[in-house]
Design a protein around this motif. Structure first.
Motif, PDB file in Angstrom:
ATOM      1  N   ALA A  43       0.840  -1.191   0.000  1.00  0.00           N
ATOM      2  CA  ALA A  43       0.000   0.000   0.000  1.00  0.00           C
ATOM      3  C   ALA A  43       0.879   1.246   0.000  1.00  0.00           C
ATOM      4  O   ALA A  43       1.986   1.239   0.550  1.00  0.00           O
ATOM      5  N   VAL A  44       0.375   2.304  -0.613  1.00  0.00           N
ATOM      6  CA  VAL A  44       1.032   3.610  -0.564  1.00  0.00           C
ATOM      7  C   VAL A  44       0.737   4.219   0.800  1.00  0.00           C
ATOM      8  O   VAL A  44      -0.405   4.217   1.263  1.00  0.00           O
ATOM      9  N   ASP A  45       1.778   4.726   1.450  1.00  0.00           N
ATOM     10  CA  ASP A  45       1.625   5.334   2.780  1.00  0.00           C
ATOM     11  C   ASP A  45       1.503   6.841   2.640  1.00  0.00           C
ATOM     12  O   ASP A  45       2.434   7.494   2.179  1.00  0.00           O
ATOM     13  N   ILE A  46       0.355   7.404   3.046  1.00  0.00           N
ATOM     14  CA  ILE A  46       0.175   8.856   2.954  1.00  0.00           C
ATOM     15  C   ILE A  46       0.152   9.520   4.325  1.00  0.00           C
ATOM     16  O   ILE A  46      -0.066  10.724   4.416  1.00  0.00           O
ATOM     17  N   VAL A  47       0.380   8.729   5.388  1.00  0.00           N
ATOM     18  CA  VAL A  47       0.304   9.290   6.746  1.00  0.00           C
ATOM     19  C   VAL A  47       1.576   9.105   7.573  1.00  0.00           C
ATOM     20  O   VAL A  47       1.619   9.526   8.722  1.00  0.00           O
ATOM     21  N   GLY A  48       2.596   8.471   7.028  1.00  0.00           N
ATOM     22  CA  GLY A  48       3.846   8.301   7.774  1.00  0.00           C
ATOM     23  C   GLY A  48       3.857   7.131   8.727  1.00  0.00           C
ATOM     24  O   GLY A  48       4.447   7.215   9.806  1.00  0.00           O
ATOM     25  N   ALA A  49       3.219   6.029   8.347  1.00  0.00           N
ATOM     26  CA  ALA A  49       3.190   4.827   9.188  1.00  0.00           C
ATOM     27  C   ALA A  49       4.568   4.174   9.247  1.00  0.00           C
ATOM     28  O   ALA A  49       5.411   4.394   8.380  1.00  0.00           O
ATOM     29  N   GLY A  50       4.762   3.359  10.288  1.00  0.00           N
ATOM     30  CA  GLY A  50       6.031   2.672  10.454  1.00  0.00           C
ATOM     31  C   GLY A  50       5.843   1.202  10.757  1.00  0.00           C
ATOM     32  O   GLY A  50       4.721   0.729  10.949  1.00  0.00           O
ATOM     33  N   ALA A  51       6.944   0.492  10.822  1.00  0.00           N
ATOM     34  CA  ALA A  51       6.938  -0.948  11.051  1.00  0.00           C
ATOM     35  C   ALA A  51       6.173  -1.293  12.325  1.00  0.00           C
ATOM     36  O   ALA A  51       6.326  -0.649  13.355  1.00  0.00           O
ATOM     37  N   GLY A  52       5.318  -2.297  12.226  1.00  0.00           N
ATOM     38  CA  GLY A  52       4.573  -2.806  13.367  1.00  0.00           C
ATOM     39  C   GLY A  52       3.295  -2.055  13.681  1.00  0.00           C
ATOM     40  O   GLY A  52       2.512  -2.504  14.515  1.00  0.00           O
ATOM     41  N   GLU A  53       3.057  -0.906  13.050  1.00  0.00           N
ATOM     42  CA  GLU A  53       1.855  -0.130  13.372  1.00  0.00           C
ATOM     43  C   GLU A  53       0.608  -0.762  12.762  1.00  0.00           C
ATOM     44  O   GLU A  53       0.666  -1.398  11.705  1.00  0.00           O
ATOM     45  N   VAL A  54      -0.506  -0.572  13.446  1.00  0.00           N
ATOM     46  CA  VAL A  54      -1.804  -1.017  12.956  1.00  0.00           C
ATOM     47  C   VAL A  54      -2.433   0.174  12.257  1.00  0.00           C
ATOM     48  O   VAL A  54      -2.477   1.280  12.800  1.00  0.00           O
ATOM     49  N   VAL A  55      -2.888  -0.057  11.020  1.00  0.00           N
ATOM     50  CA  VAL A  55      -3.340   1.028  10.162  1.00  0.00           C
ATOM     51  C   VAL A  55      -4.705   0.726   9.563  1.00  0.00           C
ATOM     52  O   VAL A  55      -5.168  -0.416   9.578  1.00  0.00           O
ATOM     53  N   LEU A  56      -5.307   1.763   9.015  1.00  0.00           N
ATOM     54  CA  LEU A  56      -6.560   1.639   8.288  1.00  0.00           C
ATOM     55  C   LEU A  56      -6.237   1.861   6.818  1.00  0.00           C
ATOM     56  O   LEU A  56      -5.567   2.840   6.463  1.00  0.00           O
ATOM     57  N   VAL A  57      -6.714   0.947   5.957  1.00  0.00           N
ATOM     58  CA  VAL A  57      -6.359   0.955   4.550  1.00  0.00           C
ATOM     59  C   VAL A  57      -7.595   1.182   3.688  1.00  0.00           C
ATOM     60  O   VAL A  57      -8.600   0.484   3.848  1.00  0.00           O
ATOM     61  N   ALA A  58      -7.497   2.154   2.781  1.00  0.00           N
ATOM     62  CA  ALA A  58      -8.525   2.354   1.762  1.00  0.00           C
ATOM     63  C   ALA A  58      -8.082   1.594   0.521  1.00  0.00           C
ATOM     64  O   ALA A  58      -6.885   1.526   0.223  1.00  0.00           O
ATOM     65  N   GLU A  59      -9.043   1.030  -0.188  1.00  0.00           N
ATOM     66  CA  GLU A  59      -8.704   0.246  -1.376  1.00  0.00           C
ATOM     67  C   GLU A  59      -9.526   0.692  -2.576  1.00  0.00           C
ATOM     68  O   GLU A  59     -10.561   1.346  -2.430  1.00  0.00           O
ATOM     69  N   GLY A  60      -9.049   0.341  -3.771  1.00  0.00           N
ATOM     70  CA  GLY A  60      -9.765   0.657  -4.997  1.00  0.00           C
ATOM     71  C   GLY A  60      -9.811   2.149  -5.262  1.00  0.00           C
ATOM     72  O   GLY A  60      -8.854   2.880  -5.024  1.00  0.00           O
ATOM     73  N   SER A  61     -10.956   2.626  -5.760  1.00  0.00           N
ATOM     74  CA  SER A  61     -11.075   4.045  -6.111  1.00  0.00           C
ATOM     75  C   SER A  61     -10.896   4.943  -4.890  1.00  0.00           C
ATOM     76  O   SER A  61     -10.405   6.072  -5.012  1.00  0.00           O
ATOM     77  N   ALA A  62     -11.263   4.465  -3.708  1.00  0.00           N
ATOM     78  CA  ALA A  62     -11.054   5.257  -2.487  1.00  0.00           C
ATOM     79  C   ALA A  62      -9.563   5.478  -2.238  1.00  0.00           C
ATOM     80  O   ALA A  62      -9.161   6.535  -1.750  1.00  0.00           O
ATOM     81  N   ALA A  63      -8.722   4.499  -2.577  1.00  0.00           N
ATOM     82  CA  ALA A  63      -7.271   4.654  -2.411  1.00  0.00           C
ATOM     83  C   ALA A  63      -6.739   5.716  -3.368  1.00  0.00           C
ATOM     84  O   ALA A  63      -5.905   6.538  -2.986  1.00  0.00           O
ATOM     85  N   ARG A  64      -7.209   5.711  -4.602  1.00  0.00           N
ATOM     86  CA  ARG A  64      -6.766   6.727  -5.561  1.00  0.00           C
ATOM     87  C   ARG A  64      -7.198   8.121  -5.115  1.00  0.00           C
ATOM     88  O   ARG A  64      -6.471   9.092  -5.264  1.00  0.00           O
ATOM     89  N   ARG A  65      -8.377   8.232  -4.534  1.00  0.00           N
ATOM     90  CA  ARG A  65      -8.827   9.530  -4.019  1.00  0.00           C
ATOM     91  C   ARG A  65      -7.962   9.950  -2.813  1.00  0.00           C
ATOM     92  O   ARG A  65      -7.662  11.126  -2.639  1.00  0.00           O
ATOM     93  N   ALA A  66      -7.571   8.980  -2.005  1.00  0.00           N
ATOM     94  CA  ALA A  66      -6.746   9.279  -0.830  1.00  0.00           C
ATOM     95  C   ALA A  66      -5.391   9.848  -1.235  1.00  0.00           C
ATOM     96  O   ALA A  66      -4.862  10.717  -0.553  1.00  0.00           O
TER      97      ALA A  66
END
Length: 96
Positions: A43-66
């Motif tokens: 996934a492309v990281d747009i928030v500065g996540a790091g190793a081991g972190e739990v994240v919320l992922v947008a997929e499909g067209s929502a990811a492109r909008r993100a």
């Protein structure tokens, strides 16, 4: 959207202009209790996540909008780093 944990990173110096400067992280889907399942994905990281972190992922067209580019070849984008999860009144995950 789905919950995932960062398990690694991917480095690519040759990629489309629409993704230049984007950090790529390797994730695995996670249950609300932070147990991993399924195959790893990137996934492309747009928030500065790091190793081991739990994240919320947008997929499909929502990811492109993100990533603010509807033409970018992006299927998944990390849009939030989770601090905690509460399910049915129980805290199932809390960031250390």
């Amino acid at each position: 959207m789905r919950i995932a944990r960062v398990i690694g990173s991917a480095v690519s110096t040759i990629k489309p202009d629409s993704t230049r400067g984007s950090k790529l992280l390797i994730l695995r889907a996670a249950t609300p209790g932070n147990e991993l399942y399924g195959d790893p994905f990137v996934a492309v990281d747009i928030v500065g996540a790091g190793a081991g972190e739990v994240v919320l992922v947008a997929e499909g067209s929502a990811a492109r909008r993100a990533v603010e580019n509807d033409d970018a070849p992006v299927d998944a984008a990390i849009m939030a780093i989770l601090d905690s999860l509460e399910v049915d009144g129980d805290i199932t995950f809390r960031k250390h």
